[in-house]
Design an enzyme around this catalytic site. Sequence first.
Site, PDB file in Angstrom:
ATOM      1  CD  GLU A   1      -2.943   1.205   0.240  1.00  0.00           C
ATOM      2  OE1 GLU A   1      -3.692   2.203   0.184  1.00  0.00           O
ATOM      3  OE2 GLU A   1      -3.040   0.243  -0.556  1.00  0.00           O
TER       4      GLU A   1
ATOM      5  CB  THR B   1     -10.757   9.040 -11.039  1.00  0.00           C
ATOM      6  OG1 THR B   1      -9.697   8.658 -10.156  1.00  0.00           O
ATOM      7  CG2 THR B   1     -12.092   8.919 -10.313  1.00  0.00           C
TER       8      THR B   1
END
Length: 602
Positions: free
Chosen positions: A468, A579
């Site tokens: 992450e 997006t």
Amino acid sequence: MTTPALLPLSGRRIPTLSPGASSFPHHRATLRLSEKFILLLILSAFITLCFGAFFFLPDNSKHKRFDLGLEDVLIPHIDSPKGGKHGAGQVVIHGQGGHDEHRHREEEENLRDKIRADHERALQEAKEKLRKSREELQAEIQTEKNKVAEDLKKKDAGPKPLPPVPMPKVVGVNDGEPPEPDVKEKRDKIREMMKHAWDSYRQYGWGHNELKPLAKKGHSTNIFAREEEEEEEEEEDWDDVELKEVFKLKAVQLAEKLLPAFNTPTGIPWAMVNLKSGVGRNWGWASAGSSILAEFGTLHMEFVHLTYLTGNPVYYQKVMHIRKLLAKMDRPNGLYPNYLNPRTGRWGQHHTSVGGLGDSFYEYLLKAWLMSDKTDAEARKTYDDAIEAIERHLIRRSSGGLTFIGEWKNGHLERKMGHLTCFAGGMFALGADGSPDDKAGHYLQLGAEIAHTCHESYDRTVLKLGPEAFKFDSGLEAVAVRQNEKYYILRPEVIETYWYMWRFTHDPKYRQWGWEAAQAIDKYCRVSGGFSGVKDVYSSNPTYDDVQQSFFLAETLKYLYLLFSSDDLMPLENWVFNTEAHPLPVLHLGNITLPGSQPAQR
């Protein structure tokens, strides 16, 4: 020492006076029951009077949001239909001088008069009701019921049809089959992975945002759940025209429900809005309830397209107001902080990120220009200025030669890059053409360097899947340090950058890197009920998080499929991906005019 009296107060007496002292009439220490009752009645009446008066005080909450002692509360000006207009996008500074105080006093007096009048009218109506017979009251109730039933019938009749608009020419929606057999084989594998993910969602999670593939049940109910459940058994044949109209109407209905979120003193929308009541609010953790840059800055493409489809300018005006307001604000070091207070129009915590909380704001500046057929020069200029500041303050090269994008926190650069930030490699490549000062080559190279860094974050893990977030500090490069940053939740940003870099360079390494990621996902994330994220990409025996994210289908697998397709599938000259990787057509504005657009510079 005498023992203190233990008798209750009611049993105590005033001591008798000594002989020779002045004598006074003897008084009781207690009250009779009747006297207590009268006193209790008086006290009850006084409390009732005070408590009742509280409900008749005027509600000044309408004024409180302006009377905060803030001299620079920005209130978007709404043009009146007649004289006294201000320029487009102008804001009015509220709270200066004594005029407002005098006006507020007048408003309060008017409000009190209105409350008195409403109270008297309600009393009069109640008296009239009491004079009516039971039959008359029942007839009135039935009339009201009939009126409600008629209103419901009108509501059920459905929304009015939208006006027809010239649809953009649909280009590049063919199969896009690659000529190379090995590439076609890889694309077929991606298609199979998509089918497994979709079939699992359809079977176990229908009507929910996401799927829990291990538990084989839905996760996080969405706003359309009830409608989808009702229509699940009703499978009909729809033609393209009917489907387009259905989706247009649904888009308008949803947009209308979202519009109350913009009802703030600045016009910067709330992060959340109750679709029934229209009441908006922000996340409590977001810098004292601020709105988030990547949220209010990621509406432009959809709202502009909706104005084009409906002819209603309100959607375009809402997002353009956001852009105009941001253009007037000071920006520390030219950077956009991630938080903006929608009440005061002031920045919150000075935290700037091209990853989470900020990412898609910059993406939409560039894509607004592209979607307008490169006529929205204002969007392009804003994007170029923002990227220049990002290069100056956030982009660095590690001691090992890896280019990364850090985060700016209160004047300090944190040498950490998030997986979300990896989309920026593709953004730099997409925006290379049209860059000022002939810097197209520079930004294409910058995109390639970011792609390389993000690939390294994958390659340095056991599972060959990226964490992450990863550090560039204390001798560590492109590696996660904290346990809560070692997870992979099927994110798409790295593969998104691979696809854009492939389209602009056709360097085969991007397909190779994409295939490595696809194989790792299929090997470590695939389960019988779909695909799941993993909690530690550095462990050879990872545990699952039991969530198949919605963006895994919308973005990750879609970008992989495009990576192994030919370039004539969804050509970038005709399509712009939002997006969430949903394609919107480039609006060639030869016969279309949107306010604020300028002629394209060819």
